[in-house]
Design a protein around this motif. Sequence first.
Motif, PDB file in Angstrom:
ATOM      1  N   ASP A  48      -6.164  -0.811  -6.169  1.00 25.64           N
ATOM      2  CA  ASP A  48      -5.188  -0.292  -7.131  1.00 25.64           C
ATOM      3  C   ASP A  48      -4.190  -1.330  -7.635  1.00 25.64           C
ATOM      4  O   ASP A  48      -3.400  -1.033  -8.522  1.00 25.64           O
ATOM      5  N   VAL A  49      -4.197  -2.542  -7.096  1.00 20.64           N
ATOM      6  CA  VAL A  49      -3.392  -3.619  -7.670  1.00 20.64           C
ATOM      7  C   VAL A  49      -4.091  -4.067  -8.947  1.00 20.64           C
ATOM      8  O   VAL A  49      -5.313  -4.198  -8.984  1.00 20.64           O
TER       9      VAL A  49
ATOM     10  N   PRO B 199       3.260   1.207  -9.788  1.00 16.32           N
ATOM     11  CA  PRO B 199       2.271   0.243 -10.259  1.00 16.32           C
ATOM     12  C   PRO B 199       2.614  -1.163  -9.769  1.00 16.32           C
ATOM     13  O   PRO B 199       3.773  -1.584  -9.841  1.00 16.32           O
ATOM     14  N   VAL B 200       1.600  -1.868  -9.275  1.00 11.11           N
ATOM     15  CA  VAL B 200       1.771  -3.242  -8.810  1.00 11.11           C
ATOM     16  C   VAL B 200       0.812  -4.111  -9.621  1.00 11.11           C
ATOM     17  O   VAL B 200      -0.390  -3.864  -9.635  1.00 11.11           O
TER      18      VAL B 200
ATOM     19  N   GLU C  54       0.825  -1.215   0.000  1.00 14.41           N
ATOM     20  CA  GLU C  54       0.000   0.000   0.000  1.00 14.41           C
ATOM     21  C   GLU C  54       0.859   1.265   0.000  1.00 14.41           C
ATOM     22  O   GLU C  54       0.502   2.259  -0.642  1.00 14.41           O
TER      23      GLU C  54
ATOM     24  N   LEU D 171       2.107   1.623  -3.559  1.00 12.63           N
ATOM     25  CA  LEU D 171       1.007   2.101  -4.399  1.00 12.63           C
ATOM     26  C   LEU D 171       0.740   3.581  -4.172  1.00 12.63           C
ATOM     27  O   LEU D 171       0.530   4.339  -5.124  1.00 12.63           O
TER      28      LEU D 171
END
Length: 119
Positions: free
Chosen positions: A97-98, A76-77, A68, A71
């Motif tokens: 957001d993954v 970017p993950v 986190e 992110l």
Amino acid sequence: MTSILMVAHDSPYGSEKLYNALRIALAMQEHAEEPIQLRLFLMSDATVAAIKGQQTPDLSYNIQQMLEILLAQGVPVSLCRTCAEARGLSLDKVIEDVQIGTLVELTHYTLAADKVIHL
């Protein structure tokens, strides 16, 4: 700007390989003398690191929190889609957001990166 791709394969809590990879990623973000463009791609057992709601009361670190932070820093993950599906993971089960990525995307990231680190 240097572009760095980190590809991790190890499970989040079975060894400290992924933990140390994330420590390196965080340190690069914090201590780079010039801005870097970092991207993290999780494959194999590393995909389960992105599961949301991790509770690790007996450990001194929390992989979810580390992801986190990355992110929030704009890193970017992505998870390998094939690897994630094999482990029953979908976007509703992972940290916000993954992204779910593909081998083709990983190929593009690899070819575009100045440096690739496999852990």
